[in-house]
Design a protein around this motif. Structure first.
Motif, PDB file in Angstrom:
ATOM      1  N   PRO A  15       0.826  -1.213   0.000  1.00  0.00           N
ATOM      2  CA  PRO A  15       0.000   0.000   0.000  1.00  0.00           C
ATOM      3  C   PRO A  15       0.859   1.261   0.000  1.00  0.00           C
ATOM      4  O   PRO A  15       1.901   1.323   0.678  1.00  0.00           O
ATOM      5  CB  PRO A  15      -0.801  -0.128   1.297  1.00  0.00           C
ATOM      6  CG  PRO A  15      -0.815  -1.593   1.597  1.00  0.00           C
ATOM      7  CD  PRO A  15       0.497  -2.122   1.114  1.00  0.00           C
ATOM      8  N   LYS A  16       0.403   2.261  -0.747  1.00  0.00           N
ATOM      9  CA  LYS A  16       1.118   3.530  -0.829  1.00  0.00           C
ATOM     10  C   LYS A  16       0.566   4.562   0.154  1.00  0.00           C
ATOM     11  O   LYS A  16       1.077   5.675   0.237  1.00  0.00           O
ATOM     12  CB  LYS A  16       1.034   4.076  -2.251  1.00  0.00           C
ATOM     13  CG  LYS A  16       1.661   3.169  -3.304  1.00  0.00           C
ATOM     14  CD  LYS A  16       1.482   3.739  -4.698  1.00  0.00           C
ATOM     15  CE  LYS A  16       2.067   2.804  -5.752  1.00  0.00           C
ATOM     16  NZ  LYS A  16       1.842   3.325  -7.137  1.00  0.00           N
ATOM     17  N   ASN A  35      -8.694   0.082  -2.589  1.00  0.00           N
ATOM     18  CA  ASN A  35      -7.260   0.118  -2.303  1.00  0.00           C
ATOM     19  C   ASN A  35      -6.518   0.940  -3.361  1.00  0.00           C
ATOM     20  O   ASN A  35      -5.659   1.765  -3.052  1.00  0.00           O
ATOM     21  CB  ASN A  35      -6.717  -1.310  -2.272  1.00  0.00           C
ATOM     22  CG  ASN A  35      -5.401  -1.440  -1.548  1.00  0.00           C
ATOM     23  OD1 ASN A  35      -5.349  -1.504  -0.323  1.00  0.00           O
ATOM     24  ND2 ASN A  35      -4.311  -1.484  -2.303  1.00  0.00           N
ATOM     25  N   ASP A  36      -6.888   0.727  -4.633  1.00  0.00           N
ATOM     26  CA  ASP A  36      -6.287   1.509  -5.715  1.00  0.00           C
ATOM     27  C   ASP A  36      -6.630   2.983  -5.593  1.00  0.00           C
ATOM     28  O   ASP A  36      -5.790   3.855  -5.858  1.00  0.00           O
ATOM     29  CB  ASP A  36      -6.766   0.978  -7.072  1.00  0.00           C
ATOM     30  CG  ASP A  36      -6.168  -0.388  -7.405  1.00  0.00           C
ATOM     31  OD1 ASP A  36      -5.201  -0.791  -6.742  1.00  0.00           O
ATOM     32  OD2 ASP A  36      -6.693  -1.042  -8.330  1.00  0.00           O
ATOM     33  N   ASN A  82      -4.522   4.495  -3.002  1.00  0.00           N
ATOM     34  CA  ASN A  82      -3.138   4.645  -3.470  1.00  0.00           C
ATOM     35  C   ASN A  82      -2.920   5.916  -4.276  1.00  0.00           C
ATOM     36  O   ASN A  82      -1.785   6.384  -4.404  1.00  0.00           O
ATOM     37  CB  ASN A  82      -2.730   3.435  -4.311  1.00  0.00           C
ATOM     38  CG  ASN A  82      -2.305   2.246  -3.455  1.00  0.00           C
ATOM     39  OD1 ASN A  82      -1.917   2.403  -2.300  1.00  0.00           O
ATOM     40  ND2 ASN A  82      -2.392   1.054  -4.020  1.00  0.00           N
TER      41      ASN A  82
END
Length: 528
Positions: free
Chosen positions: A24-25, A59-60, A63
């Protein structure tokens, strides 16, 4: 390499990334704190499809740095999933995308901030109640399968403490109503047609009964029906997520990824700390929200109109995917296949589904605009079905076939009739339906017994074809009229549609003896 290392701070980032794992970012702890304070999204159904798709696209989105809230998952059916697949890994999971070109994408999913048991017997229920009272809550969503939207008299009679999912959700919506008739969108993400209507019907069944029993006021029912307050948008979801597979487990073990144990619950839910899924995915959502929405479009979701969602759904389930799956499953089981990908290397099965889709089903498709039908079916045939890393089986696809035939084939036949199209163009669709009568015998093309997949009508339909014998000459096929006139199985009377006799002739060929399935399939596919 463990998922919990990522939260503890003991993670060796270089090692994970060197082995191809995407971390994860975003600041996981900050997102969890923000979500706990101002929750925006609760999802019901903690299964593999949720972790592999809705949670993954959130999640994307996280990010990108353009959003700061995660999703809270609530399980209504199998509470062991929370205990065994979420809690030990602090709600983290690994998404393994199995791509048709042989590459494997491994991505840690950290968008799930809490995992709750949605039932009155657990302390989590109070937490859910508090979340539903929060003005910040924008959306609740579902991947609980079509069966999850049902209700029955016994559950309706339980009053404000029901057992089934729709009753529990209605009870939570009652809390939101009491908190000031706060707005909310109720979003199904299950793979069923007009899914928003399914959710609404389930919830309203409880609300109407509670009103009748004097447990709620008319204004609560009015609140649920007021589209400025509560909406039930439609969506189309498409992504294959088979149960965790041995070869994926082995790949992860070689990497040194330790969280690879299989999990089977007492209710026979099959899961793991990882989810293996195909690369291709579609989520098309009706953009009808009352209190804002999480920006899932940052992760690839498409927001559009209800009409467009309906067109995409129709395109998928009657032409570009579902009929091909069903045709492959029926014939794949009879020809001894156990993998869909292996079927796509078969010289008869691949052109069978390709011609079925492009030649016979495509003429009745309406282009929805947001997804091109030809590109969609091209991805199915060239990338999705042949994917050697997708451990999907025709036996799984063949489950509940009797429930699928009316939509996957009946609707196409109806459109041919309604539009006055040439019924002579239909050859492989009738061949699929003829194959069903042969499949019901549970004897493969070599003459060996196989177990037909579970289906609520299996025994009843098997009784219809029971008089037929494989390889027997001069037998009476009149029982087929009882089968192919069943509107509940095929969506229409196939004799009235002008296809009954054609299908009967194909059944006779399929029953000729060992090897007849292959011979008949080859004959019609080659001629087509």
């Amino acid at each position: 390499m463990k998922l919990t290392d990522i939260l503890s701070g003991n993670v060796n980032v270089a090692e994970w990334e060197q082995k191809g794992y995407q971390l994860p970012k975003f600041d996981i702890k900050a997102v969890r704190q923000k979500t706990a304070q101002e929750p925006t999204w609760v999802h019901f159904g903690g299964g593999n499809i949720f972790r592999a798709f809705p949670a993954a696209i959130l999640n994307d989105a996280l990010n990108t740095g353009q959003y700061d809230r995660g999703v809270i998952v609530a399980e209504t059916f199998d509470f062991e999933v929370i205990d065994k697949a979420y809690a030990p890994y602090e709600n983290l999971s690994l998404l393994v995308s199995l791509q048709s070109d042989g590459n494997i994408e491994k991505k840690v999913i950290a968008s799930i901030t809490e995992a709750l048991k949605a039932d009155y017997q657990f302390q989590d229920w109070q937490r859910l109640t508090d979340i539903f009272k929060a003005p910040s809550l924008q959306m609740i969503s579902f991947t609980i399968t079509e069966k999850g939207y049902t209700w029955n008299e016994a559950d309706l009679a339980r009053g404000l403490q029901p057992v089934l999912a729709m009753g529990k959700v209605c009870a939570l919506l009652l809390e939101r109503y009491k908190a000031g008739q706060l707005p909310l969108t109720v979003q199904s993400m299950d793979n069923c047609s007009h899914n928003g209507d399914r959710v609404k019907a389930g919830i309203m069944a409880y609300a109407d009964r509670w009103l009748k029993d004097g447990l709620v006021e008319q204004s609560f029912v009015d609140y649920l029906k007021d589209e400025t307050k509560v909406t039930f948008p439609w969506s189309m979801i498409d992504k294959i997520t088979p149960r965790p597979h041995e070869k994926v487990k082995e790949l992860l073990q070689k990497d040194g990824f330790e969280d690879n144990d299989y999990i089977e619950t007492a209710k026979h839910t099959f899961t793991a700390p990882f989810v293996n899924a195909e690369e291709v995915q579609y989520l098309v959502i009706e953009d009808h929200y009352t209190n804002g929405r999480p920006p899932l479009d940052l992760g690839g979701a498409l927001y559009t109109t209800r009409q467009t969602v309906d067109q995409v759904e129709t395109m998928k389930v009657t032409t570009c995917l579902n009929p091909l799956h069903t045709a492959m499953s029926i014939y794949g089981c009879m020809l001894g296949y156990t993998l869909i990908s292996a079927e796509m290397a078969d010289p008869d099965l691949r052109p069978f589904v390709q011609k079925l889709g492009y030649i016979e089903a495509m003429p009745v498709v309406t282009d929805p605009g947001v997804l091109n039908p030809y590109e969609f079916i091209g991805a199915v045939i060239n990338r999705r079905l042949p994917n050697p890393f997708m451990p999907d089986a025709p036996q799984r696809i063949a489950m509940d076939t009797s429930q699928k035939l009316p939509i996957r084939f009946g609707e196409t036949i109806k459109k041919y009739l309604q539009r006055g199209l040439d019924m002579g163009n239909l050859v492989l669709i009738p061949l699929t339906l003829a194959g069903y009568a042969r499949y019901l015998k549970g004897i493969d093309d070599c003459g060996k017994p196989f177990e037909p997949s579970p289906d609520p009508m299996l025994s009843e339909l098997q009784q219809i074809v029971a008089p037929l014998e494989i390889g027997k000459e001069h037998q009476d096929y009149s029982c087929l009229h009882q089968l192919y006139s069943r509107k509940d199985v095929f969506g229409l009377d196939l004799y009235e549609a002008g296809l009954g006799e054609q299908i009967e002739g194909m059944v006779r060929e399929l029953y000729a003896g060992p090897g007849a399935v292959r011979q008949t399939l080859h004959k019609y596919v080659a001629a087509r």
